[in-house]
Scaffold this motif. Structure first.
Motif, PDB file in Angstrom:
ATOM      1  N   CYS A 198       5.495   4.289  -1.618  1.00  0.00           N
ATOM      2  CA  CYS A 198       4.559   4.912  -2.551  1.00  0.00           C
ATOM      3  C   CYS A 198       3.182   4.827  -1.911  1.00  0.00           C
ATOM      4  O   CYS A 198       3.020   4.210  -0.852  1.00  0.00           O
ATOM      5  CB  CYS A 198       4.557   4.211  -3.919  1.00  0.00           C
ATOM      6  SG  CYS A 198       3.759   2.571  -3.900  1.00  0.00           S
ATOM      7  N   LEU A 199       2.211   5.454  -2.531  1.00  0.00           N
ATOM      8  CA  LEU A 199       0.827   5.237  -2.116  1.00  0.00           C
ATOM      9  C   LEU A 199       0.333   4.055  -2.941  1.00  0.00           C
ATOM     10  O   LEU A 199       0.079   4.194  -4.140  1.00  0.00           O
ATOM     11  CB  LEU A 199      -0.024   6.487  -2.396  1.00  0.00           C
ATOM     12  CG  LEU A 199       0.426   7.781  -1.713  1.00  0.00           C
ATOM     13  CD1 LEU A 199      -0.602   8.888  -1.966  1.00  0.00           C
ATOM     14  CD2 LEU A 199       0.632   7.589  -0.223  1.00  0.00           C
ATOM     15  N   PRO A 200       0.221   2.882  -2.330  1.00  0.00           N
ATOM     16  CA  PRO A 200      -0.068   1.689  -3.116  1.00  0.00           C
ATOM     17  C   PRO A 200      -1.516   1.619  -3.603  1.00  0.00           C
ATOM     18  O   PRO A 200      -2.412   2.234  -3.019  1.00  0.00           O
ATOM     19  CB  PRO A 200       0.215   0.553  -2.126  1.00  0.00           C
ATOM     20  CG  PRO A 200      -0.089   1.158  -0.792  1.00  0.00           C
ATOM     21  CD  PRO A 200       0.365   2.582  -0.892  1.00  0.00           C
ATOM     22  N   SER A 201      -1.707   0.883  -4.667  1.00  0.00           N
ATOM     23  CA  SER A 201      -3.059   0.624  -5.155  1.00  0.00           C
ATOM     24  C   SER A 201      -3.802  -0.214  -4.125  1.00  0.00           C
ATOM     25  O   SER A 201      -3.201  -0.945  -3.335  1.00  0.00           O
ATOM     26  CB  SER A 201      -2.999  -0.117  -6.489  1.00  0.00           C
ATOM     27  OG  SER A 201      -2.435  -1.417  -6.297  1.00  0.00           O
ATOM     28  N   MET A 202      -5.115  -0.123  -4.141  1.00  0.00           N
ATOM     29  CA  MET A 202      -5.912  -0.924  -3.218  1.00  0.00           C
ATOM     30  C   MET A 202      -5.788  -2.408  -3.561  1.00  0.00           C
ATOM     31  O   MET A 202      -5.927  -3.267  -2.690  1.00  0.00           O
ATOM     32  CB  MET A 202      -7.366  -0.469  -3.248  1.00  0.00           C
ATOM     33  CG  MET A 202      -7.578   0.970  -2.786  1.00  0.00           C
ATOM     34  SD  MET A 202      -6.733   1.380  -1.237  1.00  0.00           S
ATOM     35  CE  MET A 202      -7.576   0.281  -0.089  1.00  0.00           C
ATOM     36  N   ALA A 203      -5.497  -2.716  -4.828  1.00  0.00           N
ATOM     37  CA  ALA A 203      -5.288  -4.111  -5.213  1.00  0.00           C
ATOM     38  C   ALA A 203      -4.082  -4.684  -4.488  1.00  0.00           C
ATOM     39  O   ALA A 203      -4.084  -5.851  -4.059  1.00  0.00           O
ATOM     40  CB  ALA A 203      -5.092  -4.216  -6.731  1.00  0.00           C
ATOM     41  N   ALA A 204      -3.032  -3.874  -4.326  1.00  0.00           N
ATOM     42  CA  ALA A 204      -1.829  -4.335  -3.624  1.00  0.00           C
ATOM     43  C   ALA A 204      -2.114  -4.517  -2.138  1.00  0.00           C
ATOM     44  O   ALA A 204      -1.621  -5.465  -1.509  1.00  0.00           O
ATOM     45  CB  ALA A 204      -0.690  -3.344  -3.835  1.00  0.00           C
ATOM     46  N   VAL A 205      -2.900  -3.612  -1.553  1.00  0.00           N
ATOM     47  CA  VAL A 205      -3.257  -3.754  -0.132  1.00  0.00           C
ATOM     48  C   VAL A 205      -4.035  -5.040   0.088  1.00  0.00           C
ATOM     49  O   VAL A 205      -3.749  -5.816   1.018  1.00  0.00           O
ATOM     50  CB  VAL A 205      -4.089  -2.534   0.337  1.00  0.00           C
ATOM     51  CG1 VAL A 205      -4.567  -2.738   1.773  1.00  0.00           C
ATOM     52  CG2 VAL A 205      -3.263  -1.248   0.237  1.00  0.00           C
ATOM     53  N   GLU A 206      -5.007  -5.288  -0.775  1.00  0.00           N
ATOM     54  CA  GLU A 206      -5.799  -6.515  -0.665  1.00  0.00           C
ATOM     55  C   GLU A 206      -4.935  -7.750  -0.903  1.00  0.00           C
ATOM     56  O   GLU A 206      -5.157  -8.804  -0.295  1.00  0.00           O
ATOM     57  CB  GLU A 206      -6.959  -6.477  -1.665  1.00  0.00           C
ATOM     58  CG  GLU A 206      -8.036  -5.458  -1.337  1.00  0.00           C
ATOM     59  CD  GLU A 206      -8.770  -5.776  -0.046  1.00  0.00           C
ATOM     60  OE1 GLU A 206      -9.110  -6.955   0.173  1.00  0.00           O
ATOM     61  OE2 GLU A 206      -9.000  -4.847   0.755  1.00  0.00           O
ATOM     62  N   ALA A 207      -3.934  -7.616  -1.772  1.00  0.00           N
ATOM     63  CA  ALA A 207      -3.050  -8.746  -2.061  1.00  0.00           C
ATOM     64  C   ALA A 207      -2.257  -9.146  -0.828  1.00  0.00           C
ATOM     65  O   ALA A 207      -2.017 -10.337  -0.582  1.00  0.00           O
ATOM     66  CB  ALA A 207      -2.099  -8.393  -3.204  1.00  0.00           C
ATOM     67  N   VAL A 208      -1.838  -8.163  -0.027  1.00  0.00           N
ATOM     68  CA  VAL A 208      -1.106  -8.483   1.199  1.00  0.00           C
ATOM     69  C   VAL A 208      -2.042  -9.157   2.201  1.00  0.00           C
ATOM     70  O   VAL A 208      -1.665 -10.131   2.862  1.00  0.00           O
ATOM     71  CB  VAL A 208      -0.488  -7.206   1.807  1.00  0.00           C
ATOM     72  CG1 VAL A 208       0.151  -7.514   3.160  1.00  0.00           C
ATOM     73  CG2 VAL A 208       0.561  -6.622   0.859  1.00  0.00           C
TER      74      VAL A 208
END
Length: 341
Positions: free
Chosen positions: A284-294
């Protein structure tokens, strides 16, 4: 001819010139649209000056449109018609509107890249706010030669479409937007963020891919770093990710509430129950919150996670398989109680 008659003719001409000057001055300098709000006109590549005037008609009076057309002809607008999205409201004068149309000074579209599952879904969303239709967007997203020129493939293209807000022009081409997204992605991946990714043992593309799994595993932003940490732990130990959202993506069944053994047999490389490591690209196109979480994933000993049986959208985490089986059994009972199969 008597002098008095000549004088009357001269004054009549002067009066006519003054009247026309006032008429044209009023028509050019007063509001083009009676509304102070934004009013948009969309001009296509095959539009002519006449078709543009037809599109302008609902936004202004007959007098102003007459003045607009007359002055437009004088300044050569018919040969300078340009496609785009133009604001003809906002209290602007007719002269300002004419200048903007003649100089192709478009009003940008505030584009929000949505968190969708597939690029075909994104194509449909883009077609609602930009000029190109969904088929044109889909063809560009699958154009391997175009993508290769940016170092991408259809599988990794979603990595550059970060779900942020951008100002773009309505008539932007798919080729230009892809190039813009590549540039925006490079801006996002600063030296600091690249170092964070490296510390997790990932490339920026792998961060986005893992973030897409995290994003589809939980909607609770607070637990995203924990979910990311669990999957990173599995990657480090060589354990398969076994992420249910990857199975849904592989099957194209995003509505599945319950994953069965039959679903796990799907041979797709996106099925992380059958294949080790990360899938070929984001699911999916992930939320920026998920990118930062990684990038800021928790370090912990949790190996398993299971949806919370209270259906809060959160998860129960476990360090042992036995504990995980107990959590899974509780969730299965909750599904049965609600008749979800």
């Amino acid at each position: 001819m008597k002098k008095s008659t000549k004088r009357r003719i001269v004054w009549s001409i002067v009066a006519l010139v003054v009247a026309l000057g006032l008429l044209f001055g009023y028509g050019l300098l007063s509001r083009f649209s009676p509304s102070a709000a934004e009013r948009y006109v969309y001009i296509d590549a095959d539009d002519t000056a006449d078709s543009v005037y037809l599109k302008l008609r609902p936004h202004t009076s007959s007098l102003r449109l007459f003045v607009f057309k007359t002055v437009g002809a004088v300044v050569g607008y018919p040969s300078r018609v340009g496609a785009g999205r133009y604001d003809v409201g906002s209290g602007q004068s007719a002269l300002t509107v004419l200048r903007r149309l003649r100089s192709h000074s478009q009003t940008a579209v505030r584009l929000n890249i949505p968190s969708v599952h597939t690029m075909n879904q994104l194509a449909g969303r883009l077609a609602h706010v930009l000029q190109a239709d969904s088929a044109t967007w889909s063809r560009a997203f699958a154009d391997t030669a175009l993508l290769r020129s940016h170092g991408l493939s259809p599988q990794t293209l979603p990595c550059v479409f970060l779900t942020q807000q951008y100002d773009v022009y309505w008539d932007v081409t798919p080729q230009a937007l892809i190039g813009r997204m590549v540039d925006e992605s490079k801006k996002y991946w600063t030296k600091s963020r690249r170092q964070q990714a490296e510390s997790q043992g990932l490339t920026p593309e792998e961060v986005v891919t893992l973030a897409s799994i995290v994003d589809r595993e939980t909607s609770a932003v607070a637990e995203m770093p924990r979910v990311a940490g669990m999957y990173l732990g599995r990657l480090r130990t060589g354990m398969r990710l076994q992420a249910d959202p990857t199975v849904k993506f592989a099957l194209g069944r995003f509505d599945l509430r319950r994953i069965t053994y039959e679903h796990l047999e799907c041979p797709s490389p996106y099925n992380t129950y059958r294949h080790e490591g990360l899938p070929p690209g984001p699911i999916c196109l992930p939320s920026m919150a998920a990118v930062e979480a990684v990038l800021k994933a928790e370090r912990h000993d949790y190996v398993y996670m299971c949806a919370n049986p209270d259906f809060s959208g959160t998860h129960l985490f476990a360090k042992t398989y036995e504990e995980h089986l107990a959590n899974a059994a509780a969730y299965a009972r909750a599904l049965d109680a609600r008749g979800i199969h």
